[in-house]
Design a protein around this motif. Structure first.
Motif, PDB file in Angstrom:
ATOM      1  N   PRO A   1       0.950  -1.183   0.170  1.00  0.00           N
ATOM      2  CA  PRO A   1       0.070   0.060  -0.063  1.00  0.00           C
ATOM      3  C   PRO A   1       0.839   1.275  -0.073  1.00  0.00           C
ATOM      4  O   PRO A   1       2.066   1.333   0.404  1.00  0.00           O
ATOM      5  CB  PRO A   1      -0.755  -0.160   1.391  1.00  0.00           C
ATOM      6  N   LEU A   2       0.049   2.179  -0.508  1.00  0.00           N
ATOM      7  CA  LEU A   2       0.922   3.754  -0.616  1.00  0.00           C
ATOM      8  C   LEU A   2       1.261   4.143   1.016  1.00  0.00           C
ATOM      9  O   LEU A   2       0.360   3.793   1.867  1.00  0.00           O
ATOM     10  CB  LEU A   2      -0.226   4.683  -1.023  1.00  0.00           C
ATOM     11  N   GLY A   3       2.483   4.419   1.177  1.00  0.00           N
ATOM     12  CA  GLY A   3       2.899   4.931   2.420  1.00  0.00           C
ATOM     13  C   GLY A   3       3.255   3.665   3.298  1.00  0.00           C
ATOM     14  O   GLY A   3       3.705   3.944   4.465  1.00  0.00           O
ATOM     15  N   SER A   4       3.133   2.532   2.945  1.00  0.00           N
ATOM     16  CA  SER A   4       3.651   1.312   3.550  1.00  0.00           C
ATOM     17  C   SER A   4       5.237   0.870   3.314  1.00  0.00           C
ATOM     18  O   SER A   4       5.414   1.464   2.201  1.00  0.00           O
ATOM     19  CB  SER A   4       2.793   0.248   3.687  1.00  0.00           C
ATOM     20  N   LEU A   5       5.712   0.044   3.899  1.00  0.00           N
ATOM     21  CA  LEU A   5       7.079  -0.706   3.769  1.00  0.00           C
ATOM     22  C   LEU A   5       7.033  -2.007   3.836  1.00  0.00           C
ATOM     23  O   LEU A   5       6.455  -2.662   4.672  1.00  0.00           O
ATOM     24  CB  LEU A   5       8.162   0.271   4.600  1.00  0.00           C
ATOM     25  N   THR A   6       7.997  -2.602   3.415  1.00  0.00           N
ATOM     26  CA  THR A   6       8.237  -4.137   3.514  1.00  0.00           C
ATOM     27  C   THR A   6       9.849  -4.401   3.371  1.00  0.00           C
ATOM     28  O   THR A   6      10.577  -3.418   2.852  1.00  0.00           O
ATOM     29  CB  THR A   6       7.498  -4.891   2.571  1.00  0.00           C
ATOM     30  N   THR A   7      10.274  -5.498   3.805  1.00  0.00           N
ATOM     31  CA  THR A   7      11.620  -5.826   3.367  1.00  0.00           C
ATOM     32  C   THR A   7      11.583  -6.928   2.409  1.00  0.00           C
ATOM     33  O   THR A   7      10.700  -7.422   1.869  1.00  0.00           O
ATOM     34  CB  THR A   7      12.197  -6.545   4.657  1.00  0.00           C
ATOM     35  N   TYR A   8      12.951  -7.133   1.982  1.00  0.00           N
ATOM     36  CA  TYR A   8      13.119  -8.202   0.888  1.00  0.00           C
ATOM     37  C   TYR A   8      12.836  -9.417   1.416  1.00  0.00           C
ATOM     38  O   TYR A   8      12.233 -10.355   0.459  1.00  0.00           O
ATOM     39  CB  TYR A   8      14.783  -8.089   0.432  1.00  0.00           C
ATOM     40  N   SER A   9      12.981  -9.955   2.507  1.00  0.00           N
ATOM     41  CA  SER A   9      12.526 -11.124   3.079  1.00  0.00           C
ATOM     42  C   SER A   9      11.120 -11.282   3.158  1.00  0.00           C
ATOM     43  O   SER A   9      10.575 -12.215   2.689  1.00  0.00           O
ATOM     44  CB  SER A   9      13.212 -11.437   4.323  1.00  0.00           C
ATOM     45  N   GLY A  10      10.329 -10.019   3.365  1.00  0.00           N
ATOM     46  CA  GLY A  10       9.024 -10.265   3.671  1.00  0.00           C
ATOM     47  C   GLY A  10       8.487 -10.233   2.219  1.00  0.00           C
ATOM     48  O   GLY A  10       7.486 -10.915   1.841  1.00  0.00           O
ATOM     49  N   LEU A  11       9.012  -9.352   1.307  1.00  0.00           N
ATOM     50  CA  LEU A  11       8.390  -9.808  -0.136  1.00  0.00           C
ATOM     51  C   LEU A  11       8.720 -11.100  -0.786  1.00  0.00           C
ATOM     52  O   LEU A  11       7.773 -11.698  -1.328  1.00  0.00           O
ATOM     53  CB  LEU A  11       9.195  -8.552  -1.076  1.00  0.00           C
ATOM     54  N   ALA A  12       9.868 -11.504  -0.521  1.00  0.00           N
ATOM     55  CA  ALA A  12       9.989 -12.847  -0.926  1.00  0.00           C
ATOM     56  C   ALA A  12       8.999 -13.956  -0.197  1.00  0.00           C
ATOM     57  O   ALA A  12       8.373 -14.881  -1.034  1.00  0.00           O
ATOM     58  CB  ALA A  12      11.524 -13.348  -0.506  1.00  0.00           C
ATOM     59  N   GLU A  13       8.581 -14.015   1.131  1.00  0.00           N
ATOM     60  CA  GLU A  13       7.768 -14.783   1.729  1.00  0.00           C
ATOM     61  C   GLU A  13       6.465 -14.597   0.878  1.00  0.00           C
ATOM     62  O   GLU A  13       5.724 -15.533   0.590  1.00  0.00           O
ATOM     63  CB  GLU A  13       7.584 -14.419   2.996  1.00  0.00           C
ATOM     64  N   GLN A  14       5.953 -13.367   0.682  1.00  0.00           N
ATOM     65  CA  GLN A  14       4.713 -13.106   0.090  1.00  0.00           C
ATOM     66  C   GLN A  14       4.490 -13.525  -1.337  1.00  0.00           C
ATOM     67  O   GLN A  14       3.679 -14.023  -1.518  1.00  0.00           O
ATOM     68  CB  GLN A  14       4.336 -11.480   0.236  1.00  0.00           C
ATOM     69  N   ALA A  15       5.633 -13.491  -2.050  1.00  0.00           N
ATOM     70  CA  ALA A  15       5.670 -14.022  -3.471  1.00  0.00           C
ATOM     71  C   ALA A  15       5.715 -15.343  -3.702  1.00  0.00           C
ATOM     72  O   ALA A  15       5.430 -16.006  -4.752  1.00  0.00           O
ATOM     73  CB  ALA A  15       6.914 -13.264  -4.179  1.00  0.00           C
ATOM     74  N   GLY A  16       5.955 -15.966  -2.452  1.00  0.00           N
ATOM     75  CA  GLY A  16       6.070 -17.697  -2.501  1.00  0.00           C
ATOM     76  C   GLY A  16       7.365 -18.182  -2.704  1.00  0.00           C
ATOM     77  O   GLY A  16       7.630 -19.332  -3.146  1.00  0.00           O
ATOM     78  N   TYR A  17       8.324 -17.294  -2.409  1.00  0.00           N
ATOM     79  CA  TYR A  17       9.685 -17.590  -2.632  1.00  0.00           C
ATOM     80  C   TYR A  17      10.599 -17.487  -1.234  1.00  0.00           C
ATOM     81  O   TYR A  17      11.748 -16.729  -1.119  1.00  0.00           O
ATOM     82  CB  TYR A  17      10.333 -16.920  -3.555  1.00  0.00           C
ATOM     83  N   ALA A  18      10.067 -17.830  -0.073  1.00  0.00           N
ATOM     84  CA  ALA A  18      10.717 -17.612   1.260  1.00  0.00           C
ATOM     85  C   ALA A  18      12.216 -18.116   1.125  1.00  0.00           C
ATOM     86  O   ALA A  18      12.330 -19.191   0.712  1.00  0.00           O
ATOM     87  CB  ALA A  18       9.970 -18.452   2.113  1.00  0.00           C
ATOM     88  N   GLY A  19      12.994 -17.372   1.729  1.00  0.00           N
ATOM     89  CA  GLY A  19      14.299 -17.657   1.750  1.00  0.00           C
ATOM     90  C   GLY A  19      15.254 -17.311   0.401  1.00  0.00           C
ATOM     91  O   GLY A  19      16.544 -17.515   0.395  1.00  0.00           O
ATOM     92  N   ALA A  20      14.452 -16.641  -0.572  1.00  0.00           N
ATOM     93  CA  ALA A  20      15.275 -16.339  -1.821  1.00  0.00           C
ATOM     94  C   ALA A  20      15.445 -14.842  -1.816  1.00  0.00           C
ATOM     95  O   ALA A  20      15.253 -14.015  -2.853  1.00  0.00           O
ATOM     96  CB  ALA A  20      14.405 -16.856  -2.850  1.00  0.00           C
TER      97      ALA A  20
END
Length: 286
Positions: free
Chosen positions: A210-229
């Motif tokens: 969302p606008l105004g929100s942040l995430t991390t590379y690991s969080g993005l990887a997990e949500q995309a279905g590539y945890a650990g990548a």
């Protein structure tokens, strides 16, 4: 010759750097204004016209403490609440639907010889940009800090055999409305992207932040279905072909630090603070 908007952004970028580098000393409005050779009155007015908040408030959105709190609060539900930013009426970003279509192998083999690409140059709150489109959607958006021919050369490296026309089309115009204050003019934004299935999956997941929100590379990887990548995800983020529309600037380090950005960490800071300010302003107005 620079436009006024470009000049103002450069001054704002310089002031952001100054405030971040001297944050521990809590520089006054007068000191920050002097650094960019403006009177305190004009600096405050220019900054608030751009961001909607004072320089001091803006800097709070860029603090590590603020970033950490956002990551902590949003970590569990950030993507489940995609685009639900608490904004009202026409300002709600969940009303904005961005559709991603991957190019077929035939569309980009042999240097994109089957593609006809329209391109144009425009101003944004973060500097000049080049935006390009096919008949199916935006295929390229980048900040054009150097000469126009250099920005165009970077585009042509991606599709060296495509046919190019310098023209502003309706696809580009609609996408550029995202930089405005009133999103009621926005229709569906279509993106036509060259990338592997993995890259496109990461770019689609970025669109859920969302606008105004942040995430991390690991969080993005997990949500995309590539945890650990995280490393591979970081490479895909860095390869984002459409600046701002695909919000790779909303991905930061787990420490709360802003981190690097293809078009400079200062511009990334400007985007994060600008979006945070817009979110607060719209929420207060709702």
């Amino acid at each position: 010759m620079e436009t006024q908007q470009e000049t103002d952004y450069k001054r704002i970028a310089a002031s952001i750097d100054y405030l971040k580098n001297n944050f521990k000393n809590q520089p006054s409005l007068e000191e920050a204004a002097e650094h960019i050779h403006l009177s305190p009155f004009h600096f405050q007015r220019m900054f608030k016209d751009w961001a909607g908040v004072s320089p001091k408030q803006f800097l709070q959105y860029l603090s590590i403490e603020h970033a950490k709190q956002m990551l902590k609060n949003n970590g569990a539900t950030l993507f489940d609440a995609a685009f639900e930013t608490g904004l009202s009426g026409t300002g709600r970003l969940h009303d904005l639907f961005i559709k991603v279509e991957g190019m077929t192998p035939g569309e980009y083999k042999n240097g994109g010889e089957l593609l006809h690409i329209n391109y144009s140059f425009a101003e944004s709150p973060f500097g000049n940009i080049i935006v390009a489109s096919t008949s199916k959607g935006i295929c390229h958006m980048a900040f054009a800090d150097e000469k126009a021919d250099m920005a165009l050369g970077d585009l042509k490296q991606k599709f060296p055999n495509a046919q190019y026309t310098q023209i502003v089309d309706s696809i580009q115009q609609n996408a550029l409305f995202i930089f405005g204050q009133d999103w009621s003019k926005l229709g569906q934004i279509k993106l036509h992207l060259k990338g592997s299935p993995f890259q496109i999956k990461i770019w689609e997941t970025l669109l859920k932040i969302p606008l105004g929100s942040l995430t991390t590379y690991s969080g993005l990887a997990e949500q995309a279905g590539y945890a650990g990548a995280s490393r591979a995800v970081g490479t895909a983020v860095a390869g984002n072909p459409v600046a701002f529309l695909i919000p790779c600037h909303r991905v930061i380090r787990s420490t709360g630090e802003i981190g690097q950005y293809h078009w400079g960490s200062t511009r990334k800071s400007a985007m994060i603070g600008w979006e945070a300010a817009k979110g607060v302003i719209h929420a207060e107005a709702s």
